[in-house]
Design a protein around this motif. Structure first.
Motif, PDB file in Angstrom:
ATOM      1  N   ASP A  68       0.838  -1.203   0.000  1.00  0.00           N
ATOM      2  CA  ASP A  68       0.000   0.000   0.000  1.00  0.00           C
ATOM      3  C   ASP A  68       0.869   1.246   0.000  1.00  0.00           C
ATOM      4  O   ASP A  68       2.045   1.209   0.350  1.00  0.00           O
ATOM      5  CB  ASP A  68      -0.902   0.033   1.242  1.00  0.00           C
ATOM      6  N   GLU A  69       0.277   2.379  -0.349  1.00  0.00           N
ATOM      7  CA  GLU A  69       1.048   3.614  -0.425  1.00  0.00           C
ATOM      8  C   GLU A  69       1.628   4.037   0.924  1.00  0.00           C
ATOM      9  O   GLU A  69       2.653   4.702   0.988  1.00  0.00           O
ATOM     10  CB  GLU A  69       0.203   4.751  -0.995  1.00  0.00           C
ATOM     11  N   ASP A  70       0.998   3.622   2.031  1.00  0.00           N
ATOM     12  CA  ASP A  70       1.550   3.979   3.345  1.00  0.00           C
ATOM     13  C   ASP A  70       2.374   2.840   3.951  1.00  0.00           C
ATOM     14  O   ASP A  70       2.701   2.859   5.129  1.00  0.00           O
ATOM     15  CB  ASP A  70       0.450   4.408   4.311  1.00  0.00           C
ATOM     16  N   GLY A  71       2.727   1.869   3.139  1.00  0.00           N
ATOM     17  CA  GLY A  71       3.626   0.802   3.570  1.00  0.00           C
ATOM     18  C   GLY A  71       2.944  -0.227   4.439  1.00  0.00           C
ATOM     19  O   GLY A  71       1.793  -0.552   4.241  1.00  0.00           O
ATOM     20  N   GLY A  72       3.674  -0.734   5.401  1.00  0.00           N
ATOM     21  CA  GLY A  72       3.191  -1.784   6.272  1.00  0.00           C
ATOM     22  C   GLY A  72       4.384  -2.611   6.706  1.00  0.00           C
ATOM     23  O   GLY A  72       5.531  -2.220   6.535  1.00  0.00           O
ATOM     24  N   TYR A  73       4.117  -3.734   7.286  1.00  0.00           N
ATOM     25  CA  TYR A  73       5.174  -4.639   7.723  1.00  0.00           C
ATOM     26  C   TYR A  73       5.001  -5.974   7.027  1.00  0.00           C
ATOM     27  O   TYR A  73       3.903  -6.503   6.961  1.00  0.00           O
ATOM     28  CB  TYR A  73       5.103  -4.885   9.234  1.00  0.00           C
ATOM     29  N   ASN A  74       6.099  -6.507   6.499  1.00  0.00           N
ATOM     30  CA  ASN A  74       6.008  -7.867   6.002  1.00  0.00           C
ATOM     31  C   ASN A  74       6.348  -8.816   7.136  1.00  0.00           C
ATOM     32  O   ASN A  74       6.749  -8.392   8.221  1.00  0.00           O
ATOM     33  CB  ASN A  74       6.885  -8.088   4.761  1.00  0.00           C
ATOM     34  N   HIS A  75       6.189 -10.102   6.943  1.00  0.00           N
ATOM     35  CA  HIS A  75       6.352 -11.053   8.043  1.00  0.00           C
ATOM     36  C   HIS A  75       7.784 -11.099   8.560  1.00  0.00           C
ATOM     37  O   HIS A  75       8.002 -11.353   9.735  1.00  0.00           O
ATOM     38  CB  HIS A  75       5.870 -12.442   7.639  1.00  0.00           C
ATOM     39  N   PHE A  76       8.776 -10.801   7.728  1.00  0.00           N
ATOM     40  CA  PHE A  76      10.157 -10.796   8.199  1.00  0.00           C
ATOM     41  C   PHE A  76      10.379  -9.637   9.181  1.00  0.00           C
ATOM     42  O   PHE A  76      11.034  -9.790  10.196  1.00  0.00           O
ATOM     43  CB  PHE A  76      11.147 -10.688   7.035  1.00  0.00           C
ATOM     44  N   GLU A  77       9.832  -8.472   8.866  1.00  0.00           N
ATOM     45  CA  GLU A  77       9.985  -7.311   9.755  1.00  0.00           C
ATOM     46  C   GLU A  77       9.278  -7.550  11.084  1.00  0.00           C
ATOM     47  O   GLU A  77       9.808  -7.219  12.144  1.00  0.00           O
ATOM     48  CB  GLU A  77       9.457  -6.054   9.078  1.00  0.00           C
ATOM     49  N   LEU A  78       8.092  -8.113  11.038  1.00  0.00           N
ATOM     50  CA  LEU A  78       7.364  -8.395  12.272  1.00  0.00           C
ATOM     51  C   LEU A  78       8.099  -9.429  13.111  1.00  0.00           C
ATOM     52  O   LEU A  78       8.205  -9.305  14.325  1.00  0.00           O
ATOM     53  CB  LEU A  78       5.948  -8.892  11.963  1.00  0.00           C
ATOM     54  N   ARG A  79       8.640 -10.433  12.472  1.00  0.00           N
ATOM     55  CA  ARG A  79       9.360 -11.487  13.187  1.00  0.00           C
ATOM     56  C   ARG A  79      10.603 -10.911  13.851  1.00  0.00           C
ATOM     57  O   ARG A  79      10.961 -11.297  14.953  1.00  0.00           O
ATOM     58  CB  ARG A  79       9.748 -12.597  12.211  1.00  0.00           C
ATOM     59  N   ASN A  80      11.270  -9.995  13.190  1.00  0.00           N
ATOM     60  CA  ASN A  80      12.522  -9.457  13.703  1.00  0.00           C
ATOM     61  C   ASN A  80      12.344  -8.317  14.699  1.00  0.00           C
ATOM     62  O   ASN A  80      13.291  -7.946  15.379  1.00  0.00           O
ATOM     63  CB  ASN A  80      13.406  -8.984  12.545  1.00  0.00           C
ATOM     64  N   HIS A  81      11.163  -7.735  14.788  1.00  0.00           N
ATOM     65  CA  HIS A  81      10.961  -6.618  15.705  1.00  0.00           C
ATOM     66  C   HIS A  81      11.006  -7.073  17.153  1.00  0.00           C
ATOM     67  O   HIS A  81      11.655  -6.460  17.990  1.00  0.00           O
ATOM     68  CB  HIS A  81       9.643  -5.911  15.418  1.00  0.00           C
ATOM     69  N   ALA A  82      10.321  -8.136  17.476  1.00  0.00           N
ATOM     70  CA  ALA A  82      10.303  -8.663  18.839  1.00  0.00           C
ATOM     71  C   ALA A  82      10.628 -10.150  18.795  1.00  0.00           C
ATOM     72  O   ALA A  82      10.271 -10.847  17.847  1.00  0.00           O
ATOM     73  CB  ALA A  82       8.938  -8.443  19.476  1.00  0.00           C
ATOM     74  N   ARG A  83      11.309 -10.605  19.817  1.00  0.00           N
ATOM     75  CA  ARG A  83      11.689 -12.017  19.882  1.00  0.00           C
ATOM     76  C   ARG A  83      10.457 -12.890  20.002  1.00  0.00           C
ATOM     77  O   ARG A  83       9.546 -12.604  20.778  1.00  0.00           O
ATOM     78  CB  ARG A  83      12.594 -12.258  21.080  1.00  0.00           C
ATOM     79  N   ALA A  84      10.421 -13.956  19.223  1.00  0.00           N
ATOM     80  CA  ALA A  84       9.273 -14.860  19.204  1.00  0.00           C
ATOM     81  C   ALA A  84       9.410 -15.995  20.210  1.00  0.00           C
ATOM     82  O   ALA A  84       8.484 -16.775  20.383  1.00  0.00           O
ATOM     83  CB  ALA A  84       9.085 -15.431  17.801  1.00  0.00           C
ATOM     84  N   TYR A  85      10.545 -16.101  20.864  1.00  0.00           N
ATOM     85  CA  TYR A  85      10.782 -17.179  21.817  1.00  0.00           C
ATOM     86  C   TYR A  85      11.828 -16.733  22.834  1.00  0.00           C
ATOM     87  O   TYR A  85      12.490 -15.721  22.659  1.00  0.00           O
ATOM     88  CB  TYR A  85      11.257 -18.441  21.098  1.00  0.00           C
ATOM     89  N   THR A  86      11.954 -17.478  23.911  1.00  0.00           N
ATOM     90  CA  THR A  86      12.981 -17.217  24.917  1.00  0.00           C
ATOM     91  C   THR A  86      14.180 -18.110  24.634  1.00  0.00           C
ATOM     92  O   THR A  86      14.016 -19.305  24.393  1.00  0.00           O
ATOM     93  CB  THR A  86      12.425 -17.509  26.327  1.00  0.00           C
ATOM     94  N   LEU A  87      15.369 -17.529  24.654  1.00  0.00           N
ATOM     95  CA  LEU A  87      16.599 -18.280  24.419  1.00  0.00           C
ATOM     96  C   LEU A  87      17.403 -18.331  25.709  1.00  0.00           C
ATOM     97  O   LEU A  87      17.694 -17.289  26.305  1.00  0.00           O
ATOM     98  CB  LEU A  87      17.424 -17.623  23.309  1.00  0.00           C
ATOM     99  N   LYS A  88      17.719 -19.558  26.143  1.00  0.00           N
ATOM    100  CA  LYS A  88      18.471 -19.750  27.383  1.00  0.00           C
ATOM    101  C   LYS A  88      19.820 -20.389  27.090  1.00  0.00           C
ATOM    102  O   LYS A  88      19.970 -21.155  26.146  1.00  0.00           O
ATOM    103  CB  LYS A  88      17.701 -20.664  28.332  1.00  0.00           C
TER     104      LYS A  88
END
Length: 53
Positions: A5-25
């Motif tokens: 769209d003309e105002d952009g958005g987020y693709n799934h790679f950007e959403l995945r990389n913005h916040a961690r999807a799991y805890t790493l120990k």
């Protein structure tokens, strides 16, 4: 979200990389990062964008 769209958005790679999807120990049980923590690289990008606005 639509990324074309003309105002952009987020693709799934950007959403995945913005916040961690799991805890790493580590093997000793200490936490490297927790689920939901902001990716440091995305935090730096967010800071850069805010200074440019």
């Amino acid at each position: 979200m639509n990324d074309t769209d003309e105002d952009g958005g987020y693709n799934h790679f950007e959403l995945r990389n913005h916040a961690r999807a799991y805890t790493l120990k580590r093997s000793d049980g200490s936490i490297i990062f927790s689920k939901g923590d902001k990716n440091p690289a995305m935090g730096r990008a967010e800071g850069w964008i805010n200074t440019e606005l």
